[in-house]
Design a protein around this motif. Structure first.
Motif, PDB file in Angstrom:
ATOM      1  N   MET A 123       5.421 -11.815  -5.558  1.00 14.39           N
ATOM      2  CA  MET A 123       5.935 -11.617  -4.204  1.00 14.39           C
ATOM      3  C   MET A 123       5.823 -12.915  -3.415  1.00 14.39           C
ATOM      4  SD  MET A 123       6.827  -8.357  -3.786  1.00 14.39           S
ATOM      5  CE  MET A 123       6.627  -7.967  -2.045  1.00 14.39           C
ATOM      6  N   GLN A 124       6.757 -13.125  -2.482  1.00 17.42           N
ATOM      7  CA  GLN A 124       6.669 -14.290  -1.607  1.00 17.42           C
ATOM      8  C   GLN A 124       5.580 -14.098  -0.558  1.00 17.42           C
ATOM      9  OE1 GLN A 124      10.576 -14.989   0.016  1.00 17.42           O
ATOM     10  NE2 GLN A 124      11.336 -15.940  -1.866  1.00 17.42           N
ATOM     11  N   SER A 125       5.350 -12.843  -0.157  1.00 19.83           N
ATOM     12  CA  SER A 125       4.317 -12.563   0.831  1.00 19.83           C
ATOM     13  C   SER A 125       2.938 -12.844   0.249  1.00 19.83           C
ATOM     14  CB  SER A 125       4.391 -11.095   1.267  1.00 19.83           C
ATOM     15  OG  SER A 125       3.268 -10.746   2.045  1.00 19.83           O
ATOM     16  N   GLY A 126       2.076 -13.440   1.046  1.00 19.74           N
ATOM     17  CA  GLY A 126       0.729 -13.729   0.587  1.00 19.74           C
ATOM     18  C   GLY A 126      -0.268 -12.650   0.927  1.00 19.74           C
ATOM     19  N   THR A 127       0.175 -11.556   1.538  1.00 16.83           N
ATOM     20  CA  THR A 127      -0.761 -10.531   1.990  1.00 16.83           C
ATOM     21  C   THR A 127      -0.669  -9.227   1.216  1.00 16.83           C
ATOM     22  OG1 THR A 127       0.817  -9.778   3.677  1.00 16.83           O
ATOM     23  CG2 THR A 127      -0.799 -11.447   4.334  1.00 16.83           C
ATOM     24  N   VAL A 128       0.401  -9.029   0.437  1.00 14.78           N
ATOM     25  CA  VAL A 128       0.585  -7.778  -0.300  1.00 14.78           C
ATOM     26  C   VAL A 128       0.906  -8.080  -1.758  1.00 14.78           C
ATOM     27  CG1 VAL A 128       1.852  -5.601  -0.483  1.00 14.78           C
ATOM     28  CG2 VAL A 128       1.465  -6.635   1.768  1.00 14.78           C
ATOM     29  N   SER A 129       0.262  -7.364  -2.680  1.00 17.99           N
ATOM     30  CA  SER A 129       0.515  -7.532  -4.110  1.00 17.99           C
ATOM     31  C   SER A 129       0.786  -6.174  -4.755  1.00 17.99           C
ATOM     32  CB  SER A 129      -0.689  -8.191  -4.798  1.00 17.99           C
ATOM     33  OG  SER A 129      -0.885  -9.505  -4.341  1.00 17.99           O
ATOM     34  N   PRO A 130       2.059  -5.804  -4.985  1.00 16.04           N
ATOM     35  CA  PRO A 130       2.365  -4.579  -5.705  1.00 16.04           C
ATOM     36  C   PRO A 130       2.118  -4.773  -7.203  1.00 16.04           C
ATOM     37  CG  PRO A 130       4.381  -5.719  -5.168  1.00 16.04           C
ATOM     38  CD  PRO A 130       3.270  -6.501  -4.529  1.00 16.04           C
ATOM     39  N   TYR A 131       1.814  -3.696  -7.907  1.00 14.45           N
ATOM     40  CA  TYR A 131       1.527  -3.821  -9.331  1.00 14.45           C
ATOM     41  C   TYR A 131       1.916  -2.559 -10.092  1.00 14.45           C
ATOM     42  CZ  TYR A 131      -2.593  -1.070  -8.039  1.00 14.45           C
ATOM     43  OH  TYR A 131      -3.427  -0.087  -7.535  1.00 14.45           O
ATOM     44  N   LEU A 132       2.071  -2.718 -11.405  1.00 13.57           N
ATOM     45  CA  LEU A 132       2.275  -1.612 -12.331  1.00 13.57           C
ATOM     46  C   LEU A 132       1.084  -1.589 -13.280  1.00 13.57           C
ATOM     47  CD1 LEU A 132       6.036  -2.206 -13.226  1.00 13.57           C
ATOM     48  CD2 LEU A 132       5.114  -0.601 -11.543  1.00 13.57           C
ATOM     49  N   GLN A 133       0.701  -0.372 -13.692  1.00 11.34           N
ATOM     50  CA  GLN A 133      -0.476  -0.265 -14.562  1.00 11.34           C
ATOM     51  C   GLN A 133      -0.293   0.877 -15.556  1.00 11.34           C
ATOM     52  OE1 GLN A 133      -4.519  -0.913 -12.914  1.00 11.34           O
ATOM     53  NE2 GLN A 133      -4.970   1.141 -13.663  1.00 11.34           N
ATOM     54  N   GLY A 134      -0.686   0.660 -16.788  1.00 16.94           N
ATOM     55  CA  GLY A 134      -0.606   1.700 -17.801  1.00 16.94           C
ATOM     56  C   GLY A 134      -1.713   1.546 -18.815  1.00 16.94           C
ATOM     57  N   GLY A 135      -2.118   2.655 -19.423  1.00 16.07           N
ATOM     58  CA  GLY A 135      -3.193   2.562 -20.401  1.00 16.07           C
ATOM     59  C   GLY A 135      -3.347   3.805 -21.243  1.00 16.07           C
ATOM     60  N   VAL A 136      -4.244   3.739 -22.199  1.00 11.35           N
ATOM     61  CA  VAL A 136      -4.623   4.882 -23.029  1.00 11.35           C
ATOM     62  C   VAL A 136      -6.078   5.196 -22.729  1.00 11.35           C
ATOM     63  CG1 VAL A 136      -2.954   4.390 -24.840  1.00 11.35           C
ATOM     64  CG2 VAL A 136      -5.226   3.354 -24.947  1.00 11.35           C
ATOM     65  N   ALA A 137      -6.451   6.460 -22.929  1.00 11.60           N
ATOM     66  CA  ALA A 137      -7.808   6.844 -22.567  1.00 11.60           C
ATOM     67  C   ALA A 137      -8.277   8.046 -23.364  1.00 11.60           C
ATOM     68  CB  ALA A 137      -7.886   7.162 -21.071  1.00 11.60           C
ATOM     69  N   GLY A 138      -9.582   8.139 -23.468  1.00  8.35           N
ATOM     70  CA  GLY A 138     -10.201   9.355 -23.952  1.00  8.35           C
ATOM     71  C   GLY A 138     -10.495  10.236 -22.747  1.00  8.35           C
TER      72      GLY A 138
END
Length: 209
Positions: A123-138
């Motif tokens: 992002m160009q903005s220095g105050t906000v960071s969007p993200y995607l996250q995925g994983g496997v779990a027990g």
């Protein structure tokens, strides 16, 4: 049970605090984003909302947990997570138990432990960071009956996955406030367990030397 209202309120308070901090620091030149070699640690809590067949027997509950991530570069991080989810019976199940087994109370709890990957969207903005996250779990899934004619519990270990995203608001060079949503899926017999989680999150960035 009004725990889901409390959980949602926690998430909303976290988001409000994040927005306030972001606005207050918009003119500052610091960067609370991760960089190569950084470790970040986060705590979070919010609501767990059952869907599908699980939603027929369980009501919205709460969750809390923690995460640790190592950042290969400013965009990609890999880490581990642990969380606790709790749900009580749905209204339909409570009504049925009141007739068939007065005094009995059905509860569900799940302990999640897994690994995940996080991608920070540039992002160009220095105050906000969007993200995607995925994983496997027990997932250790426990079904418990308290009171009634036959109290007891059954616990099973299952494997599933989770996927979602969110946004971090930079409060200081080492602290972020954020909000995120995650979909959880566990393959089970006779039907899968799935739910959505909505959480408020506080992330701490370990300074690099």
């Amino acid at each position: 049970m009004k725990t889901w209202k409390i959980a949602v309120a926690v998430a909303l308070v976290m988001l409000t605090a994040a927005s306030a901090y972001a606005k207050g620091t918009a003119k500052m030149s610091h960067d609370a984003g991760a960089s190569k070699g950084n470790w970040t640690f986060a705590v979070q809590g919010g609501a767990s909302m059952p869907t599908g067949d699980f939603g027929d027997v369980a009501s919205t509950g709460f969750n809390f947990g923690g995460l640790a991530d190592y950042w290969m570069n400013p965009q990609w991080g890999f880490g581990a997570d642990i969380a606790y989810h709790a749900n009580s019976a749905s209204d339909a199940v409570k009504t049925a138990l009141a007739v068939t087994d007065p005094g009995a109370e059905l509860k569900f709890s799940t302990i999640q432990y897994g690994a995940h990957t996080t991608y920070m969207i540039p992002m160009q903005s220095g105050t906000v960071s969007p993200y995607l996250q995925g994983g496997v779990a027990g997932y250790n899934v426990k079904t418990k009956i308290e009171g009634g004619a036959a109290p007891g519990d059954v616990s099973e270990n299952k494997v599933g996955f989770n996927i979602g995203g969110g946004a971090d608001f930079h409060a200081t060079p080492t602290v972020n406030f954020g909000v995120n949503g995650t979909y959880h899926y566990i393959s089970a017999d006779p039907s899968a367990l799935n739910w959505f989680g909505i959480e408020g999150r506080v992330t701490f960035k370990m300074p690099t030397k």
